[in-house]
Design a protein around this motif. Structure first.
Motif, mmCIF file in Angstrom:
data_model
loop_
_atom_site.group_PDB
_atom_site.id
_atom_site.type_symbol
_atom_site.label_atom_id
_atom_site.label_comp_id
_atom_site.label_asym_id
_atom_site.label_seq_id
_atom_site.Cartn_x
_atom_site.Cartn_y
_atom_site.Cartn_z
ATOM 1 N N HIS A 106 -83.485 104.315 54.469
ATOM 2 C CA HIS A 106 -82.213 105.045 54.498
ATOM 3 C C HIS A 106 -81.033 104.300 55.254
ATOM 4 C CE1 HIS A 106 -80.625 108.858 53.756
ATOM 5 N NE2 HIS A 106 -80.560 109.335 55.118
ATOM 6 N N SER A 132 -71.806 109.554 48.193
ATOM 7 C CA SER A 132 -72.971 108.769 48.427
ATOM 8 C C SER A 132 -73.329 108.387 49.576
ATOM 9 C CB SER A 132 -72.561 107.601 47.460
ATOM 10 O OG SER A 132 -72.548 108.130 45.908
ATOM 11 N N LYS A 146 -76.894 108.203 50.638
ATOM 12 C CA LYS A 146 -77.599 108.530 49.508
ATOM 13 C C LYS A 146 -77.692 107.274 48.581
ATOM 14 C CE LYS A 146 -77.147 113.310 49.822
ATOM 15 N NZ LYS A 146 -75.646 113.833 49.867
ATOM 16 N N GLU A 202 -80.596 107.215 45.870
ATOM 17 C CA GLU A 202 -80.681 108.293 45.088
ATOM 18 C C GLU A 202 -79.261 108.562 44.273
ATOM 19 O OE1 GLU A 202 -80.995 107.936 48.434
ATOM 20 O OE2 GLU A 202 -81.448 110.170 49.088
ATOM 21 N N THR A 203 -78.158 107.842 44.667
ATOM 22 C CA THR A 203 -77.004 108.389 44.029
ATOM 23 C C THR A 203 -76.440 106.974 43.006
ATOM 24 O OG1 THR A 203 -75.463 108.019 45.899
ATOM 25 C CG2 THR A 203 -75.954 109.821 45.477
#
Ligand code: SF4
Length: 647
Positions: free
Chosen positions: A43, A370, A373, A376-377
């Motif tokens: 992350h 975003s 993320k 994921e985005t």
């Protein structure tokens, strides 16, 4: 593609042996993205690498603990053991693959943290509590000081071993190193306090010990507050005096920030404080040193960064929140493509105003959902292009339309007003809120560029849906002012905050504002500061502006005080009368009268009737933002982006 006229920010520069491709820096910003054990998470790596990908020359990690007891956040990025080296190695490799350099910020909070995070009593040069954290720290013994110096040096050794290009000693913002360096927190009379040499002994010892471990060429950046902005704190004049001594000890660059926790509102200044407000600290320090100086403090526009360098006020410029809002800012600036830059507006909603000490909360950004993320985005084209109708052209509607269109859907956006922006058009009106127009402009431009068909000045109805036959509908119709059922509210000509901010009503001279949340306070500020009105503000809760982030609230209340706004709290409106209202306070009724205009700011109710009318007419329907439930713009935009990806 236009070619940028900016040149200085793209010139390479050297800090000791480290060569940077440009002068744009992502400074340390607490993310809370590290793993709970303090290692670099996927992350965190994705988030930092996205900034390297976007063209920043130097990325500095967030506060990185040199001691297991030196924690300031639950998911505290750490470098106090060799077990952390592999994570930094991967991070360095990924950053280098994008042409950027990376530094680790070595940190110990000292008294500016909480023992529930450190698991031990706090430590500091003297047993004086931080006025914000309010825990009495234990005064460090000389042996303990030597141990901490060694831990800083070991942190640097590990960073170098991991292939990290530089370290930054966090000597700013009132943390442990800063505590030793300032009489504000250091009242020692031994070798680690007292005179200038004493105050500087801890930082200079740390630099010497780091140098022994990393060799003469390894870059050591020193971050400090030019002005601590508290009584008894270091001033810029005093800072200029200590700079040559830190340079002599071996610092290879200075990163000039500002403030301590007690003056936190200036460390990460909100929209109320002008962009570039702290450049002066760098400009002054540049006169006192021969090594590169980094400026920081709400420098959001690359053109401002260029001017700072051209005027020789600094050698590099940190663009922290600007890099959250748009990690690709350097690339876009290099192309002269300003209309695609997603500007940081200084709202602090996503990056600061969050429960920093909660394990779950990581940073986010109002204009860029975003952040944190990135994986994921990432855009994935829609498997099948659909006809999407978005109803409502506020920030949520525009964001949903933008994302859906970029994914390949055929999007049509209806807005009943003649312009896009929704409630942001009102939010941008009060003093110090004008930067909100930047995000309205950005989103309006982007929906057009993404090919969204925009219909303005027309309300979408059931017939519209029957005509268009969309595959999916996104209802983003926002909210409308709450008009509570209080006697007299209809008869006595009460107006709403939106009426005032939208320019529908010219207020009189003496104004009663009912509702002391963000909208009420900002409307009062507008009336007091811009319209020159005398304002009385009434709030049911014991404090006003409770829904406003700390720094924004601080400056907002300061302005209301300057405007001599009268603030009445813990008061309920029982009835509206011709020129005021009858309140109930402390069990007693009191009448406020003699007002020309009474303004309501008692919240927003969802507008979503269309959803009920058209339910079942399409396979997919989403009600988002205030139309679903009134909330902060941060959450509304994040939700809209998610729907844009889902549709
Ligand atoms: Fe800037 Fe607001 Fe985003 Fe923070 S949340 S980076 S202040 S736009």
């Amino acid at each position: 593609m236009t070619i940028s006229s900016l040149t200085k920010i793209f010139e390479p520069i050297q800090i000791n042996s480290m060569e940077l491709k440009n002068r744009l820096v992502v400074p340390a910003m607490g993310t809370n993205f590290a793993n709970p054990d303090g290692t670099v998470s996927e992350h965190l790596r994705d988030y930092l690498v996205a900034r390297a990908d976007g063209g920043f020359g130097l990325i500095i990690t967030e506060i990185t603990a040199i001691s297991p007891y030196g924690k300031g956040t639950p998911n505290q990025l750490s470098i106090w053991d060799d077990k952390f080296i592999p994570g930094f190695k991967d991070l360095a490799k990924a950053t280098h693959a994008r042409g950027a350099k990376i530094a680790v910020q070595l940190y110990h909070p000292g008294r500016q943290t909480f023992s529930f995070l450190t698991g031990r009593p706090l430590v500091a040069p003297s047993a004086i509590p931080c006025p914000v954290c309010r825990e009495i720290p234990k005064e460090l013994t000389v042996e303990e000081i030597w141990g901490l110096e060694e831990q800083f040096a070991e942190g640097a050794r590990r960073a170098k071993e991991a292939g990290i290009d530089a370290i930054e000693i966090h000597g700013a913002h009132g943390y442990l190193v800063a505590q030793f360096m300032s009489g504000y927190a250091n009242r020692r009379s031994d070798a680690y306090g007292g005179d200038l040499e004493g105050l500087l002994r801890f930082p200079t010892d740390i630099i010497h010990k780091i140098r022994e471990k990393v060799g003469p060429d390894y870059p050591i950046i020193f971050r400090l507050s030019g002005d601590e902005r508290v009584a008894g704190g270091r001033t810029i004049q005093e800072t200029k005096t200590i700079i040559p001594l830190l340079e002599q000890a071996g610092a290879n660059a200075f990163h000039m920030s500002t403030g301590v926790y007690a003056s936190f509102n200036y460390i990460i200044a909100p929209m109320a404080i002008s962009p570039g407000y702290n450049v002066n600290a760098a400009a002054e320090v540049k006169k006192a040193t021969s090594v590169p100086v980094i400026a920081v403090g709400r420098v959001n526009d690359p053109r401002m960064a260029e001017e700072i360098l051209k005027e020789d006020q600094a050698d590099l410029v940190s663009m922290g929140r600007a890099s959250l809002a748009d990690p690709e800012l350097p690339k876009k600036a290099a192309e002269g493509n300003y209309e695609d830059i997603r500007w940081c507006i200084g709202c602090n909603q996503g990056c600061i105003d969050r429960p920093l000490h909660s394990r779950k909360a990581g940073i986010s950004c109002l204009v860029n959902p975003s952040v944190g993320k990135e994986r994921e985005t990432a855009f994935t084209p829609a498997s099948q292009s659909k006809k999407v109708l978005v109803v409502g052209g506020g920030p949520g509607g525009m964001e949903a339309a933008r994302v859906a269109a970029l994914r390949g859907h055929e999007v049509c956006l209806y807005e009943k007003e003649e312009k896009l922006g929704g409630q942001f058009n009102f939010a941008a009106v009060p003093p110090c809120k004008q930067e909100i127009t930047k995000i309205i402009n950005y989103l309006s431009t982007q929906v057009r560029k993404a090919g969204v068909k925009i219909i303005l000045g027309k309300e979408a109805t059931e017939e519209t849906i029957d005509d268009l036959q969309p595959d999916a509908i996104v209802i983003a119709t926002g909210g409308t002012p709450v008009i509570p059922d209080i006697p007299g509210i209809k008869e006595e000509g009460v107006v709403t905050a939106f009426d005032i901010l939208g320019g529908k009503v010219i207020p009189g001279r003496s104004i009663l504002v009912i509702g002391g949340g963000m909208v009420g306070c900002e409307t009062a500020d507008f009336l007091g500061q811009i319209m020159g009105c005398r304002v009385t503000l009434v709030e049911a809760l014991p404090r006003v502006a409770q829904d406003v982030g700390a720094a924004t609230r601080y400056f907002l209340l300061q302005r209301l005080a300057q405007e001599k706004a009268s603030i009445i709290t813990s008061a309920l409106v029982k009835r509206f009368v011709k020129d005021g209202a009858i309140l109930e306070r402390n069990g007693k009724e009191e009448t406020l009268s003699g007002f020309d205009t009474v303004v309501l700011a008692m919240g927003v109710a969802p507008v979503n009737e269309l959803a009920e009318k058209v339910r079942g007419k399409t396979k997919e329907m989403y009600v988002i933002g205030d139309a679903k439930q009134p909330r902060k713009a941060l959450d509304a935009i994040a939700e809209a982006a998610e729907i844009g990806r889902k549709v």
